[in-house]
Scaffold this active site. Structure first.
Site, PDB file in Angstrom:
ATOM      1  N   THR A 173      53.841  46.952  40.586  1.00  0.00           N
ATOM      2  CA  THR A 173      54.961  47.398  41.417  1.00  0.00           C
ATOM      3  C   THR A 173      56.051  46.342  41.468  1.00  0.00           C
ATOM      4  OG1 THR A 173      53.376  48.639  42.748  1.00  0.00           O
ATOM      5  CG2 THR A 173      55.561  48.336  43.690  1.00  0.00           C
ATOM      6  N   TYR A 193      42.011  43.281  38.962  1.00  0.00           N
ATOM      7  CA  TYR A 193      42.892  44.443  38.939  1.00  0.00           C
ATOM      8  C   TYR A 193      42.389  45.389  37.853  1.00  0.00           C
ATOM      9  CZ  TYR A 193      47.466  46.892  38.943  1.00  0.00           C
ATOM     10  OH  TYR A 193      48.477  47.822  39.017  1.00  0.00           O
ATOM     11  N   LYS A 203      40.921  45.715  42.878  1.00  0.00           N
ATOM     12  CA  LYS A 203      41.821  46.832  43.130  1.00  0.00           C
ATOM     13  C   LYS A 203      41.570  47.868  42.043  1.00  0.00           C
ATOM     14  CE  LYS A 203      46.644  48.237  42.907  1.00  0.00           C
ATOM     15  NZ  LYS A 203      48.005  47.866  42.448  1.00  0.00           N
TER      16      LYS A 203
END
Length: 299
Positions: free
Chosen positions: A46, A134, A162
């Site tokens: 992001t 991640y 995540k």
């Protein structure tokens, strides 16, 4: 070590996209933390980390840590294609005051599991703060089994992950069978309600940068109070926004969203183009329906 909703944060840029906007970082943090969100994750997908220079990435980490001012934990994205650069960014993040680092496996040429152990092991040897793995197979090409992920956690400083894989059965297997080794954080927007209802302790969620209060309220309803009825009512407002964001370039969608709610963060960097006017208007209407912005003439 993390509970609640951690906002996947944008990298605010100046109007021409040439530099990081320090004042913009403060606006984002005040908006997110003021909305009740429990943590910040700058420097990830992001945050457009692949378009930033090494110095800019360090600057972003420093700015977010400074703006957070200890109010919430900061997990700095420190992924890079080389072990040396990942270590450099991770060591810097620790010195800057980050509470943890988030690292995606090097992309383009997917690592074997043995190489992955060595890669995360090298970072583990260089820092004393935890690592968040991640998991985003669509970008990294790395698809671990739940057992391999648990082994990675046992043998390195990886303490949480995540999950942006979108495979809810895989996520559930890790969460249900390997919780003693690794903490599962949902990172797939449209699975947030299901993950929290399943007992996930936390989530890393870009939408929380746009509508932090609604996201924090959802966590409180589902994960804290166990009030599924209230959670469903909130999810009915949030889900359409999440589905929209997953249908477009994510960073661009989030940057458009924060602009629409009044905390603009500048453009995305090329080659990512702005949302077409019709999609921008669609997102605006979804935010109006959720009560996040007032209805008005389309912009």
């Amino acid at each position: 070590m993390f509970t609640g909703i951690l906002a996947a944060a944008v990298t605010p840029l100046t109007a021409d996209g040439s530099a990081v906007d320090a004042a913009g970082v403060q606006r984002q943090v005040d908006h997110i933390v003021g909305g009740g969100v429990h943590g910040l994750v700058p420097g990830g997908s992001t945050g457009e980390f692949t378009t930033l220079s090494l110095d800019e990435r360090k600057q972003v980490t420093e700015l977010y840590v400074e703006a957070a001012a200890g109010r919430v934990p900061v997990v700095a994205g420190t992924s890079a294609l080389s072990t040396a650069e990942t270590v450099e960014l991770s060591v810097h993040a620790e010195k800057a005051g980050a509470d943890a680092v988030m690292i995606v496996p090097p992309f383009y040429d997917a690592l074997s599991f043995e190489e992955l152990l060595a890669y995360y092991g090298a970072v583990s040897d260089a820092i004393d703060i935890p690592i968040m793995y991640y998991n985003i197979p669509s970008a990294s090409g790395v698809r671990l089994t739940p057992e391999q992920l648990a082994q990675l956690a046992r043998e390195t400083a990886v303490a949480s992950y995540k999950d942006t894989g979108g495979d809810y059965a895989w996520f559930s297997a890790v969460h249900q069978q390997h919780a003693a080794d690794i903490t599962a954080l949902n990172g797939w927007d449209t699975l947030t309600f299901a993950a929290l209802a399943n007992g996930a302790k936390a989530g890393v969620w870009g939408t929380a940068s746009v509508i932090p209060r609604l996201c924090a309220d959802l966590y409180d309803a589902v994960a804290v109070r166990g009030d599924l009825e209230a959670g469903r009512a909130l999810w009915a407002k949030i889900f359409p926004i999440c589905r929209f964001l997953e249908s477009h370039n994510y960073a661009c969608g989030i940057k458009t969203g924060v602009e629409l709610v009044g905390v603009g963060a500048g453009p995305t960097r090329l080659p990512v183009l702005p949302l077409a006017p019709r999609y921008r208007e669609e997102l605006r209407r979804l935010l109006v329906a959720a009560g996040a912005v007032e209805d008005r003439v389309a912009v």
